[in-house]
Write an enzyme that holds these catalytic residues in place. Structure first.
Site, PDB file in Angstrom:
ATOM      1  N   HIS A  54     -16.003 -19.206  -3.324  1.00 40.53           N
ATOM      2  CA  HIS A  54     -16.449 -17.835  -3.556  1.00 40.53           C
ATOM      3  C   HIS A  54     -17.758 -17.581  -2.816  1.00 40.53           C
ATOM      4  O   HIS A  54     -18.415 -18.498  -2.329  1.00 40.53           O
ATOM      5  CB  HIS A  54     -16.596 -17.589  -5.050  1.00 40.53           C
ATOM      6  CG  HIS A  54     -15.290 -17.515  -5.770  1.00 40.53           C
ATOM      7  ND1 HIS A  54     -15.180 -17.148  -7.089  1.00 40.53           N
ATOM      8  CD2 HIS A  54     -14.011 -17.768  -5.347  1.00 40.53           C
ATOM      9  CE1 HIS A  54     -13.905 -17.171  -7.456  1.00 40.53           C
ATOM     10  NE2 HIS A  54     -13.187 -17.556  -6.420  1.00 40.53           N
ATOM     11  N   GLU A  56     -20.786 -16.712  -3.661  1.00 40.01           N
ATOM     12  CA  GLU A  56     -22.025 -17.315  -4.140  1.00 40.01           C
ATOM     13  C   GLU A  56     -22.145 -18.766  -3.664  1.00 40.01           C
ATOM     14  O   GLU A  56     -23.223 -19.207  -3.235  1.00 40.01           O
ATOM     15  CB  GLU A  56     -22.070 -17.285  -5.668  1.00 40.01           C
ATOM     16  CG  GLU A  56     -21.992 -15.880  -6.262  1.00 40.01           C
ATOM     17  CD  GLU A  56     -20.580 -15.452  -6.606  1.00 40.01           C
ATOM     18  OE1 GLU A  56     -20.412 -14.798  -7.652  1.00 40.01           O
ATOM     19  OE2 GLU A  56     -19.643 -15.759  -5.826  1.00 40.01           O
ATOM     20  N   CYS A  80     -17.955 -15.023 -11.411  1.00 37.70           N
ATOM     21  CA  CYS A  80     -16.893 -15.428 -12.346  1.00 37.70           C
ATOM     22  C   CYS A  80     -17.418 -16.491 -13.290  1.00 37.70           C
ATOM     23  O   CYS A  80     -18.285 -17.304 -12.944  1.00 37.70           O
ATOM     24  CB  CYS A  80     -15.677 -15.926 -11.580  1.00 37.70           C
ATOM     25  SG  CYS A  80     -15.971 -17.398 -10.566  1.00 37.70           S
ATOM     26  N   CYS A  89     -18.377 -19.613 -10.796  1.00 37.41           N
ATOM     27  CA  CYS A  89     -19.584 -19.429  -9.983  1.00 37.41           C
ATOM     28  C   CYS A  89     -20.844 -19.467 -10.843  1.00 37.41           C
ATOM     29  O   CYS A  89     -21.923 -19.806 -10.338  1.00 37.41           O
ATOM     30  CB  CYS A  89     -19.497 -18.111  -9.227  1.00 37.41           C
ATOM     31  SG  CYS A  89     -18.285 -18.162  -7.886  1.00 37.41           S
ATOM     32  N   SER A 173       3.651  16.160  16.303  1.00 42.66           N
ATOM     33  CA  SER A 173       2.486  15.779  15.504  1.00 42.66           C
ATOM     34  C   SER A 173       1.549  14.821  16.222  1.00 42.66           C
ATOM     35  O   SER A 173       0.529  14.426  15.646  1.00 42.66           O
ATOM     36  CB  SER A 173       2.946  15.131  14.191  1.00 42.66           C
ATOM     37  OG  SER A 173       3.694  13.956  14.451  1.00 42.66           O
ATOM     38  N   TRP A 175      -1.154  14.151  19.021  1.00 40.90           N
ATOM     39  CA  TRP A 175      -1.816  13.607  17.835  1.00 40.90           C
ATOM     40  C   TRP A 175      -2.624  14.739  17.211  1.00 40.90           C
ATOM     41  O   TRP A 175      -3.315  15.463  17.918  1.00 40.90           O
ATOM     42  CB  TRP A 175      -2.708  12.439  18.201  1.00 40.90           C
ATOM     43  CG  TRP A 175      -1.982  11.276  18.748  1.00 40.90           C
ATOM     44  CD1 TRP A 175      -1.882  10.885  20.053  1.00 40.90           C
ATOM     45  CD2 TRP A 175      -1.254  10.308  17.991  1.00 40.90           C
ATOM     46  NE1 TRP A 175      -1.153   9.740  20.160  1.00 40.90           N
ATOM     47  CE2 TRP A 175      -0.750   9.360  18.910  1.00 40.90           C
ATOM     48  CE3 TRP A 175      -0.981  10.137  16.635  1.00 40.90           C
ATOM     49  CZ2 TRP A 175       0.011   8.261  18.506  1.00 40.90           C
ATOM     50  CZ3 TRP A 175      -0.233   9.050  16.244  1.00 40.90           C
ATOM     51  CH2 TRP A 175       0.251   8.129  17.163  1.00 40.90           C
ATOM     52  N   LEU A 209       4.234  -0.018  12.842  1.00 40.62           N
ATOM     53  CA  LEU A 209       3.713  -0.273  11.502  1.00 40.62           C
ATOM     54  C   LEU A 209       2.927  -1.590  11.432  1.00 40.62           C
ATOM     55  O   LEU A 209       3.035  -2.350  10.474  1.00 40.62           O
ATOM     56  CB  LEU A 209       4.846  -0.269  10.464  1.00 40.62           C
ATOM     57  CG  LEU A 209       5.665   1.030  10.387  1.00 40.62           C
ATOM     58  CD1 LEU A 209       6.760   0.905   9.333  1.00 40.62           C
ATOM     59  CD2 LEU A 209       4.776   2.231  10.094  1.00 40.62           C
ATOM     60  N   ARG A 212      -3.443  -2.612  14.705  1.00 36.72           N
ATOM     61  CA  ARG A 212      -3.862  -2.957  16.067  1.00 36.72           C
ATOM     62  C   ARG A 212      -5.304  -2.488  16.256  1.00 36.72           C
ATOM     63  O   ARG A 212      -5.575  -1.291  16.417  1.00 36.72           O
ATOM     64  CB  ARG A 212      -2.928  -2.298  17.086  1.00 36.72           C
ATOM     65  CG  ARG A 212      -1.472  -2.716  16.880  1.00 36.72           C
ATOM     66  CD  ARG A 212      -0.517  -2.025  17.821  1.00 36.72           C
ATOM     67  NE  ARG A 212      -0.514  -0.569  17.699  1.00 36.72           N
ATOM     68  CZ  ARG A 212       0.137   0.109  16.759  1.00 36.72           C
ATOM     69  NH1 ARG A 212       0.815  -0.535  15.834  1.00 36.72           N
ATOM     70  NH2 ARG A 212       0.099   1.430  16.735  1.00 36.72           N
ATOM     71  N   GLY A 305       7.612   9.863   5.486  1.00 36.38           N
ATOM     72  CA  GLY A 305       7.346  11.251   5.793  1.00 36.38           C
ATOM     73  C   GLY A 305       6.958  12.099   4.586  1.00 36.38           C
ATOM     74  O   GLY A 305       6.743  11.601   3.475  1.00 36.38           O
TER      75      GLY A 305
END
Length: 390
Positions: A54, A56, A80, A89, A173, A175, A209, A212, A305
């Protein structure tokens, strides 16, 4: 102890450290930590991924020595206090000898909230909490929702003109928003474990999808396609999400009304098919949420959509909305709207966003927040019928 402005400056730096784990820590939260001595940051750490140290502990390791007597630990999330895949932690903090701790957000798990702070205070440490708490909580939208609601955060993204349109009357659409806003979408794609679209979007646009981001490796969350009748499998040539190098990250969500032969065609390509309960030819979104919970998917980023996102609203299954707005005006009543299907006669019936955040990307603006449904919403069933969202 330094002033409140100093503590906030330290917390902002801890938040910057936490963001270095963006999209890598699921199902854990992103957390950043600093060690400050004499008012100067001398070490920092962040949680890199589930199962590893973690934030810490990372900060203490980075220090590489015993902290100075005036050392302050600054951490974005309450430490935690229970054993999971790593030790608590709070134990590491107590062993270190640090006597002051500054905390951002409180643990969202109701079973643990405040417990870590109490452990430290009972051991005699000075603990300050809720420093930039809203910013620290906002960092972990998905984790917090899972802890509080016991299931995934279902979020939608839309890119709108000033008059609320997502495309011209002919469907053009690309852009509406500029490159800076689209780059921010890629950043959110990297955070969410899954992206969802309808079959119509896949057939019309053949989207990749993936996330990038310039000078970073391409990443691919689970790509979820809603297709009640498996129309995507009827095409002579399958869209790219079913044939590219990430096809094993693609899931098609369908109904029992779809042909088993089409399902087998997708499965032969390495694509996963979920057959879920249906409302007519529409996948039951409540059943989809439950399946995501079973799969351990903390959040789903819906990109379209319009029918699919409207169905999320209609079924009260939308938790969060990202709305990018461009300085573009179509002024055409037949241009395509992002959402439809509700009957809103009075402003009190309108859906509103809470915990709203604003950002600017070049000429475009982002408004995002939690969706707040009124006590009762009226639905215009005639706009939907039994058709499938696409």
């Amino acid at each position: 102890m330094k002033t409140e402005s100093d503590r906030e400056a330290w917390m902002r730096r801890a938040l910057a450290a936490a963001r270095r784990g963006w999209g890598e820590t699921h199902p854990n939260p992103m957390v950043g930590a600093l060690i400050v001595e004499g008012g100067e940051v001398v070490a920092e750490g962040w949680h890199r991924r589930a199962g590893e140290a973690h934030a810490e502990v990372e900060a203490l390791r980075a220090l590489g020595r015993d902290p100075a007597p005036d050392a302050v630990l600054v951490v974005t999330l309450e430490p935690c206090s229970t054993t999971g895949r790593t030790p608590p932690c709070t134990e590491a903090i107590l062993r270190s000898g640090i006597r002051r701790v500054v905390v951002g957000a409180i643990d969202p798990n109701p079973a643990h909230a405040g417990r870590g702070l109490e452990v430290l205070r009972q051991a005699g440490l000075t603990v300050e909490s809720r420093i930039l708490a809203d910013d620290c909580s906002d960092l972990n939208l998905l984790f917090n929702h899972w802890m509080e609601q016991g299931g995934p955060l279902l979020a939608a993204k839309c890119a709108l003109t000033l008059d609320g349109r997502i495309a011209t009357r002919t469907g053009a659409s690309r852009w509406i928003t500029g490159p800076e806003a689209r780059a921010d979408v890629m950043r959110w794609r990297r955070l969410f474990p899954a992206i969802a679209v309808g079959a119509g979007t896949v057939l019309a646009d053949d989207p990749r999808l993936t996330s990038r981001i310039e000078e970073e490796a391409v990443t691919c969350p689970r790509r979820i396609i809603f297709d009640g009748l498996l129309r995507v499998a009827m095409a002579k040539e399958l869209p790219g999400v079913f044939t590219d190098e990430f096809r094993d990250r693609t899931v098609v969500v369908t109904t029992e009304q779809a042909g088993t032969g089409y399902a087998r065609r997708l499965e032969r390509e390495g694509v996963e098919v979920w057959v879920l309960p249906a409302q007519g030819r529409r996948v039951d979104l409540g059943a989809f949420r439950e399946r995501c919970r079973e799969e351990g998917i903390l959040g789903v980023y819906f990109e379209g959509g319009a029918d699919l996102m409207s169905e999320l609203l209609r079924r009260r299954q939308l938790d969060y909305l990202f709305c990018y707005r461009a300085p573009v005006l179509l002024a055409d009543e037949k241009a395509r709207a992002a959402f439809r299907g509700l009957r809103t006669d009075r402003l009190e019936q309108a859906l509103r966003l809470e915990e709203v955040r604003h950002a600017t990307f070049g000429p475009d603006q982002l408004i995002r927040g939690r969706v707040c449904f009124p006590g009762k919403i009226d639905v215009d069933e005639a706009l939907f019928g039994d058709g499938e969202p696409s």
